[in-house]
Design a protein around this motif. Sequence first.
Motif, PDB file in Angstrom:
ATOM      1  N   LYS A  21       0.819  -1.203   0.000  1.00 27.74           N
ATOM      2  CA  LYS A  21       0.000   0.000   0.000  1.00 27.74           C
ATOM      3  C   LYS A  21       0.851   1.250   0.000  1.00 27.74           C
ATOM      4  O   LYS A  21       0.528   2.247  -0.638  1.00 27.74           O
ATOM      5  N   ASN A  22       1.928   1.234   0.740  1.00 27.88           N
ATOM      6  CA  ASN A  22       2.682   2.475   0.946  1.00 27.88           C
ATOM      7  C   ASN A  22       3.906   2.604   0.056  1.00 27.88           C
ATOM      8  O   ASN A  22       4.483   3.677  -0.044  1.00 27.88           O
ATOM      9  N   ARG A  41      -0.561   3.681  -9.234  1.00 30.65           N
ATOM     10  CA  ARG A  41      -1.343   4.569  -8.374  1.00 30.65           C
ATOM     11  C   ARG A  41      -1.074   6.031  -8.679  1.00 30.65           C
ATOM     12  O   ARG A  41      -2.006   6.846  -8.812  1.00 30.65           O
ATOM     13  N   LYS A  42       0.186   6.413  -8.813  1.00 32.66           N
ATOM     14  CA  LYS A  42       0.535   7.817  -9.032  1.00 32.66           C
ATOM     15  C   LYS A  42      -0.019   8.326 -10.362  1.00 32.66           C
ATOM     16  O   LYS A  42      -0.602   9.415 -10.440  1.00 32.66           O
ATOM     17  N   LEU A  46      -3.853   8.720 -10.170  1.00 38.09           N
ATOM     18  CA  LEU A  46      -4.293   9.901  -9.410  1.00 38.09           C
ATOM     19  C   LEU A  46      -4.147  11.173 -10.238  1.00 38.09           C
ATOM     20  O   LEU A  46      -5.011  12.064 -10.187  1.00 38.09           O
ATOM     21  N   SER A  50      -6.989  11.109 -12.882  1.00 37.29           N
ATOM     22  CA  SER A  50      -8.287  11.382 -12.254  1.00 37.29           C
ATOM     23  C   SER A  50      -8.415  12.846 -11.878  1.00 37.29           C
ATOM     24  O   SER A  50      -9.481  13.454 -12.036  1.00 37.29           O
ATOM     25  N   TRP A  60     -10.771   8.953  -8.079  1.00 39.58           N
ATOM     26  CA  TRP A  60      -9.580   9.470  -7.380  1.00 39.58           C
ATOM     27  C   TRP A  60      -9.521   8.944  -5.951  1.00 39.58           C
ATOM     28  O   TRP A  60      -8.452   8.499  -5.494  1.00 39.58           O
ATOM     29  N   ILE A  61     -10.648   8.989  -5.236  1.00 39.14           N
ATOM     30  CA  ILE A  61     -10.667   8.519  -3.845  1.00 39.14           C
ATOM     31  C   ILE A  61     -10.340   7.028  -3.769  1.00 39.14           C
ATOM     32  O   ILE A  61      -9.567   6.589  -2.907  1.00 39.14           O
ATOM     33  N   TYR A 107      -6.709   6.560  -4.297  1.00 43.03           N
ATOM     34  CA  TYR A 107      -5.928   7.011  -3.140  1.00 43.03           C
ATOM     35  C   TYR A 107      -5.802   5.900  -2.097  1.00 43.03           C
ATOM     36  O   TYR A 107      -4.742   5.719  -1.479  1.00 43.03           O
ATOM     37  N   PHE A 108      -6.889   5.148  -1.892  1.00 46.34           N
ATOM     38  CA  PHE A 108      -6.870   4.088  -0.891  1.00 46.34           C
ATOM     39  C   PHE A 108      -6.400   2.746  -1.444  1.00 46.34           C
ATOM     40  O   PHE A 108      -6.250   1.787  -0.684  1.00 46.34           O
ATOM     41  N   GLU A 123      -0.241   0.335  -4.217  1.00 42.90           N
ATOM     42  CA  GLU A 123       0.629   0.315  -5.390  1.00 42.90           C
ATOM     43  C   GLU A 123       1.020  -1.136  -5.648  1.00 42.90           C
ATOM     44  O   GLU A 123       1.477  -1.825  -4.737  1.00 42.90           O
TER      45      GLU A 123
END
Length: 458
Positions: free
Chosen positions: A9-10, A327-328, A331, A334, A437-438, A441-442, A445
């Motif tokens: 995730k991080n 992910r990046k 985002l 979006s 987008w939301i 965000y959650f 990656e």
Amino acid sequence: MATENLQLKNAASPPQTTVQEPNVPPAELRRTAISSWLGSALEYMDFTLYTLAAALVFGPLFFPNADPAMALLASFAAYGSGFLVRPLGGIYFGYLGDRYGRKFVLIITLAMMGVATLGMGLLPTYAQIGVGAPIMLVLLRLIQGFGAGAELSGASLLLVESAPNGRRGFYGAVVAMGTATGVLLASSMWLLLSQLPKDQFLSWGWRIPFLLSIVTTLMALYLRRSISESPVFEIIKERRAALRAEEKQQGVWRDVADARKPFLVSLGIKLGENGSVYLVKGFLIGWTVSVVKMDANIVTTGVMLGSIMGIATVLLTGKLTDRFGRRKVWLWLSAFQFAFTIPAMLLIETRNPILVALVFVIYVGGPLPNMYGVESTWLVEMFGSKRRFSFMTTVKEVGSVLSGGLGPIIAAAVVAATGPGWLPVAAILMSYAAIGWISGYFAPETRGRDLNSEADAC
């Protein structure tokens, strides 16, 4: 497992663990890529052809006893019937894909879609056989929709599972390039044939694009029969006995419960992408023509140019996800989609033909295909290998119904209740972008994730 999930995730870069590279020769991978591209092009060509025919041809030819408005409604009701069975096709073929292989399912779904589309081009009209004509039209649409329920998901899955770990994003984007290709082929053929005299177009001209689809079908089938199965599925087959023993103890519903977080974030990602596609390519086009009173050719030209732009940009976006992460890039896309909405509506309100066409060029060539390009790889990596096909097709088809099916209806109802102003339209478009987008965000990656793992990414 919790530590692995937290890292996924991080992490801003791929995990520093050794991930087995798929042992797929370059020539084999190219054949897989071309067949996936052609298969997705066929699906979107079918979709675009049917939409155009429903608006311009099917009403007078298959529902001639109704007034024009009701004939149009009946045509799109037949179109909607295919939408309703897509989740059923996704669930059914997803199960088969996890049990018997990705290649097996993709040959069946491609053949179903190709035969149904060819059949539409051969259909007798109401004047020739009466009520049997619209009944046969609906049956062919149901076959087409049932097969389409797993085509795009399966193509993405087979290609991403076969691609080198560092180039999954690029190869996953090939499927998105196919969707843009399908829209371009269908709209170009239709625009060319619509120049025929009206009586010739209604008698035989409209059939030609449906009949020509068999060429794409046969090419894709030939390539699909010659490609190898996904390396990930080959590993699954080796573990099949152990998996069956585990399933007796745990069962499918436990797997579903364990996958609820990746399922929900994937569903939100699908809503954000697919809702925007259908709102722009469906509702916004109609709104611009009927409410703003712009010439339909201006909008069609914008969509065609945007499709060309999408074909040119989507592979680049795939490469960006391989470098910076799914992910990046998602985002950023979006956020652009959200921010562009109000300027787009203001540009349409100018009624300047160039500016109106430019809005559709940017939408159709920018966020819409490129978000799908990111999603095509990201959702494959989101789920573990055990039930990846089943979960992915369910997410995509349920999301398609909730967004593609309901989005335009919601937009039409809101506009009918509030009047012809553009603010409600903008609010709905921005809402779908915000959902995407939301959810992104959650979401974790997943770049660099081991696709042979049975664990989900979050």
